[in-house]
Design a protein around this motif. Structure first.
Motif, mmCIF file in Angstrom:
data_model
loop_
_atom_site.group_PDB
_atom_site.id
_atom_site.type_symbol
_atom_site.label_atom_id
_atom_site.label_comp_id
_atom_site.label_asym_id
_atom_site.label_seq_id
_atom_site.Cartn_x
_atom_site.Cartn_y
_atom_site.Cartn_z
ATOM 1 N N GLU A 147 3.610 49.023 17.571
ATOM 2 C CA GLU A 147 3.481 47.617 17.198
ATOM 3 C C GLU A 147 4.316 46.732 18.116
ATOM 4 N N ARG A 148 5.489 47.198 18.498
ATOM 5 C CA ARG A 148 6.344 46.422 19.400
ATOM 6 C C ARG A 148 5.679 46.267 20.769
ATOM 7 N N LEU A 149 5.060 47.346 21.257
ATOM 8 C CA LEU A 149 4.371 47.285 22.539
ATOM 9 C C LEU A 149 3.168 46.350 22.471
ATOM 10 N N ALA A 150 2.461 46.380 21.335
ATOM 11 C CA ALA A 150 1.315 45.482 21.179
ATOM 12 C C ALA A 150 1.772 44.026 21.222
ATOM 13 N N ASP A 151 2.907 43.741 20.591
ATOM 14 C CA ASP A 151 3.430 42.378 20.610
ATOM 15 C C ASP A 151 3.832 41.973 22.022
ATOM 16 N N LEU A 152 4.465 42.878 22.755
ATOM 17 C CA LEU A 152 4.855 42.585 24.132
ATOM 18 C C LEU A 152 3.630 42.322 25.002
ATOM 19 N N TYR A 153 2.596 43.144 24.825
ATOM 20 C CA TYR A 153 1.384 42.968 25.621
ATOM 21 C C TYR A 153 0.693 41.648 25.285
ATOM 22 N N ALA A 154 0.645 41.307 23.992
ATOM 23 C CA ALA A 154 -0.021 40.063 23.586
ATOM 24 C C ALA A 154 0.674 38.850 24.166
ATOM 25 N N ARG A 155 1.996 38.939 24.373
ATOM 26 C CA ARG A 155 2.742 37.791 24.894
ATOM 27 C C ARG A 155 3.000 37.878 26.394
ATOM 28 N N SER A 156 2.460 38.899 27.033
ATOM 29 C CA SER A 156 2.751 39.100 28.452
ATOM 30 C C SER A 156 2.028 38.078 29.311
ATOM 31 N N PHE A 157 2.608 37.823 30.472
ATOM 32 C CA PHE A 157 1.997 36.885 31.409
ATOM 33 C C PHE A 157 0.631 37.387 31.841
ATOM 34 N N ARG A 158 0.515 38.684 32.051
ATOM 35 C CA ARG A 158 -0.765 39.246 32.502
ATOM 36 C C ARG A 158 -1.855 38.977 31.476
ATOM 37 N N ARG A 159 -1.520 39.144 30.199
ATOM 38 C CA ARG A 159 -2.513 38.967 29.149
ATOM 39 C C ARG A 159 -3.034 37.527 29.118
ATOM 40 N N PHE A 160 -2.121 36.568 29.183
ATOM 41 C CA PHE A 160 -2.530 35.173 29.122
ATOM 42 C C PHE A 160 -3.153 34.707 30.432
ATOM 43 N N GLN A 161 -2.716 35.301 31.535
ATOM 44 C CA GLN A 161 -3.253 34.906 32.831
ATOM 45 C C GLN A 161 -4.748 35.168 32.908
ATOM 46 N N PHE A 162 -5.191 36.269 32.312
ATOM 47 C CA PHE A 162 -6.589 36.659 32.411
ATOM 48 C C PHE A 162 -7.424 36.185 31.217
ATOM 49 N N ALA B 115 -6.878 31.765 18.584
ATOM 50 C CA ALA B 115 -6.980 32.511 19.836
ATOM 51 C C ALA B 115 -5.813 33.470 20.000
ATOM 52 N N GLN B 116 -4.608 33.028 19.624
ATOM 53 C CA GLN B 116 -3.445 33.909 19.715
ATOM 54 C C GLN B 116 -3.548 35.071 18.741
ATOM 55 N N LYS B 117 -4.105 34.813 17.572
ATOM 56 C CA LYS B 117 -4.322 35.894 16.605
ATOM 57 C C LYS B 117 -5.298 36.921 17.163
ATOM 58 N N GLY B 118 -6.361 36.431 17.812
ATOM 59 C CA GLY B 118 -7.305 37.343 18.440
ATOM 60 C C GLY B 118 -6.671 38.137 19.568
ATOM 61 N N ALA B 119 -5.774 37.482 20.327
ATOM 62 C CA ALA B 119 -5.089 38.182 21.417
ATOM 63 C C ALA B 119 -4.209 39.302 20.872
ATOM 64 N N ARG B 120 -3.532 39.034 19.737
ATOM 65 C CA ARG B 120 -2.685 40.080 19.142
ATOM 66 C C ARG B 120 -3.526 41.246 18.645
ATOM 67 N N ALA B 121 -4.676 40.926 18.059
ATOM 68 C CA ALA B 121 -5.547 42.012 17.587
ATOM 69 C C ALA B 121 -6.057 42.842 18.757
ATOM 70 N N GLU B 122 -6.430 42.161 19.831
ATOM 71 C CA GLU B 122 -6.885 42.883 21.023
ATOM 72 C C GLU B 122 -5.770 43.738 21.605
ATOM 73 N N ALA B 123 -4.543 43.197 21.600
ATOM 74 C CA ALA B 123 -3.406 43.940 22.144
ATOM 75 C C ALA B 123 -3.114 45.192 21.316
ATOM 76 N N ARG B 124 -3.208 45.059 19.983
ATOM 77 C CA ARG B 124 -2.985 46.242 19.131
ATOM 78 C C ARG B 124 -4.035 47.310 19.411
ATOM 79 N N ALA B 125 -5.287 46.872 19.601
ATOM 80 C CA ALA B 125 -6.349 47.837 19.906
ATOM 81 C C ALA B 125 -6.113 48.500 21.258
ATOM 82 N N MET B 126 -5.641 47.702 22.236
ATOM 83 C CA MET B 126 -5.408 48.246 23.568
ATOM 84 C C MET B 126 -4.288 49.267 23.553
ATOM 85 N N VAL B 127 -3.157 48.942 22.907
ATOM 86 C CA VAL B 127 -2.027 49.868 22.863
ATOM 87 C C VAL B 127 -2.375 51.089 22.007
#
Length: 352
Positions: free
Chosen positions: A13-28, A76-88
């Protein structure tokens, strides 16, 4: 990167949160980026209007539009967090499939991935873990590393391989195909398939062949060939660090012959370090040499410092002379400083 941050159960869960807030995630994520820009623009304009014209009905219309944009940003941020959890979660699934995680805890294989930073890090780690490099000669190990050093799909001409390397090449292609399949199932496409035609290049260089001859035979530009061999050196260095870090439990039957493998990796590194590959690699790693304390290998010939010879029409023009600035260009006195700002006015409402 995930393997370096994944230390115990609950880290997913911590990694998913980091990924959701990462520059790479928002950049793309273009939509989220547009929403954030629109929100900031609307907020600035509303704050200015609230100060200057608080009783203006348009000010409260702006407030309503800003609230709608804020809600859209939140969704949109909620969707990004859900996507990040799925990715991790998918990444953890792949790592468990290949034995780097067990019950959300890193295994003895985890240090292999913690020291390899490459698109195909998982395949490279598996080469060590499955002992696929053991028994190879140093030049053959250098050749295997080169397979992961060229990410272009341009047509190449394969060079000669030993029988052992031909068999290993097929095994590596099969291993990477299975890893790619596992990643696709988990919806985490990280690895990239190697160029199957890139064969025999590093083996030829490690065996003493001429760089220009190799480039001509395999149809690779000499500059690209030097870059490929430099990347092979980088991978060899990462594999050395990985082998030093791994600690195989005594109870495991498939223990890695670490001293022997390390010695072969060092020898493979030495075989690639010659000629322009070594010189340019030294420049890339350590930077240009100090002309005051350099040895003869780094000295520039005296004629390189000589002024251009004068011909019938005057001095020869330098090859890379910079053209004069255009009127109004960035280096002219009347040049505009900073980006051109759009004309003022009310921010547009974000279309949803």
């Amino acid at each position: 990167t995930a393997m370096n941050l994944w230390r115990e159960p609950g880290d997913q869960e911590r990694l998913a949160d980091l990924y959701a807030r990462s520059f790479r995630r928002f950049q793309f994520d273009a939509r989220l980026g547009d929403l954030l820009a629109e929100r900031n623009e609307q907020r600035d304009y509303f704050e200015r209007m609230a100060t200057e014209a608080a009783d203006d009905p348009n000010t409260w219309e702006l407030a309503r539009e800003l609230a709608e944009t804020e809600r859209a940003v939140g969704m949109a941020q909620k969707g990004a967090r859900a996507e990040a959890r799925a990715m991790v979660g998918g990444l953890g699934q792949v790592l468990e499939r290949y034995g780097y995680l067990a019950a959300e805890r890193p295994t003895y294989k985890a240090p292999l991935l913690r020291t390899i930073f490459d698109t195909n890090a998982l395949t490279l780690a598996e080469l060590v873990a499955r002992r696929m490099l053991e028994g190879l000669e140093p030049a053959e190990i250098a050749e295997v590393c080169s397979w992961f050093s060229f990410d272009r799909e341009s047509p190449l001409r394969s060079l000669t391989l030993t029988d052992r390397l031909r068999r290993l090449h097929e095994e590596v292609l099969g291993l990477q195909t299975r890893i790619l399949d596992e990643e696709r199932k988990a919806h985490v496409e990280i690895s990239r398939m190697i160029n199957a035609d890139l064969k025999g290049v590093a083996l030829a260089w490690a065996s003493g062949d001429d760089l220009g001859d190799i480039a001509q035979r395999c149809r690779i530009a000499e500059g690209d060939l030097v870059g490929l061999l430099q990347k092979s050196l980088d991978i060899l260095g990462q594999l050395q660090a990985a082998v030093k870090q791994i600690d195989i439990p005594a109870r495991r039957a498939e223990r890695i012959d670490r001293p022997e493998l390390l010695d072969r990796l060092v020898q493979a590194d030495a075989l690639l370090r010659r000629g322009v590959v070594e010189e340019s690699y030294r420049w890339a790693v350590a930077g240009p040499p100090d002309p005051e304390g350099s040895d003869g290998d780094w000295e520039v010939p005296a004629e390189a410092h000589a002024p251009p010879a004068a011909g019938p029409a005057g001095p020869t023009e330098p090859r890379h002379r910079r053209p004069p600035p255009k009127p109004g260009g960035p280096s002219s006195p009347g040049a505009r400083k900073g980006p051109r700002k759009p004309p003022g006015g009310r921010p547009k409402r974000f279309g949803r």
